[in-house]
Write a protein that holds these residues in place. Sequence first.
Motif, mmCIF file in Angstrom:
data_model
loop_
_atom_site.group_PDB
_atom_site.id
_atom_site.type_symbol
_atom_site.label_atom_id
_atom_site.label_comp_id
_atom_site.label_asym_id
_atom_site.label_seq_id
_atom_site.Cartn_x
_atom_site.Cartn_y
_atom_site.Cartn_z
ATOM 1 N N GLY A 190 57.985 0.236 -52.387
ATOM 2 C CA GLY A 190 57.624 1.550 -53.008
ATOM 3 C C GLY A 190 58.007 2.681 -52.735
ATOM 4 O O GLY A 190 58.792 3.059 -53.956
ATOM 5 N N PRO A 191 58.802 3.154 -51.827
ATOM 6 C CA PRO A 191 59.663 4.428 -51.700
ATOM 7 C C PRO A 191 60.839 4.198 -52.520
ATOM 8 O O PRO A 191 61.335 5.288 -53.098
ATOM 9 N N LEU A 192 61.349 3.018 -52.337
ATOM 10 C CA LEU A 192 62.656 2.780 -52.817
ATOM 11 C C LEU A 192 62.428 2.684 -54.556
ATOM 12 O O LEU A 192 63.297 3.392 -55.330
ATOM 13 N N GLU A 193 61.495 1.866 -55.022
ATOM 14 C CA GLU A 193 61.323 2.026 -56.347
ATOM 15 C C GLU A 193 60.984 3.426 -56.964
ATOM 16 O O GLU A 193 61.337 3.420 -58.279
ATOM 17 N N ARG A 194 60.281 4.050 -56.341
ATOM 18 C CA ARG A 194 60.007 5.324 -56.711
ATOM 19 C C ARG A 194 61.136 6.422 -56.968
ATOM 20 O O ARG A 194 61.332 7.176 -57.926
ATOM 21 N N ARG A 195 62.118 6.302 -55.911
ATOM 22 C CA ARG A 195 63.301 7.252 -55.812
ATOM 23 C C ARG A 195 64.372 6.693 -56.896
ATOM 24 O O ARG A 195 65.272 7.422 -57.342
ATOM 25 N N PHE A 196 64.406 5.193 -56.676
ATOM 26 C CA PHE A 196 65.687 4.509 -57.357
ATOM 27 C C PHE A 196 65.071 3.830 -58.881
ATOM 28 O O PHE A 196 65.551 2.440 -59.036
ATOM 29 N N ALA A 197 64.165 4.471 -59.659
ATOM 30 C CA ALA A 197 63.934 3.607 -60.812
ATOM 31 C C ALA A 197 64.709 3.140 -61.547
ATOM 32 O O ALA A 197 64.684 2.118 -62.243
ATOM 33 N N GLY A 198 65.959 3.924 -61.790
ATOM 34 C CA GLY A 198 67.108 3.416 -62.622
ATOM 35 C C GLY A 198 67.545 1.981 -62.513
ATOM 36 O O GLY A 198 68.306 1.409 -63.178
#
Length: 153
Positions: free
Chosen positions: A28-36
């Motif tokens: 979750g924290p990664l997908e929110r920050r690195f959505a690209g």
Amino acid sequence: MLAAVMLLAACTAHTKSADDAKVRTDLGPLERRFAGLGPLSGAHWLGIVLGTDSRGSVPGPADVRVVGTAQLAAGTVDGLTGASQQSFQPEVPTQLPEKLAEFVPKGARWVRSDSFDHDMTAGMYTGRFYLDPGTDRVYFDTTNPGAPASSGP
């Protein structure tokens, strides 16, 4: 003289070692920050607080290094590196925390692009994103990555 040395030692900031950080696998924290990067799986990462005072008495924000690796969907790296405006070049990540070494693919052929890094960070934080076309993995090394502002309520 002794008092000056003790005062200097008391005022010196210390960096919290990556040895103190726990390897995380939550997405979750990664997908929110690195959505690209699209959907992620198989992540192993660290959140390392930088420049913390050993006394813990100085209030205020701290810088956080978020570094790790994650699996991208099949074909994602080819799609990203195929963008002609990105100018991806071979480059090996540096300063890999020892705790993450076992999760980095052996023989990876990392590529990165300043332009892609800027697109990923939107100029809001520092970060480098290394991509391996052979395994569709990303290695990221960022400081203070923020999640993009929500466009909805």
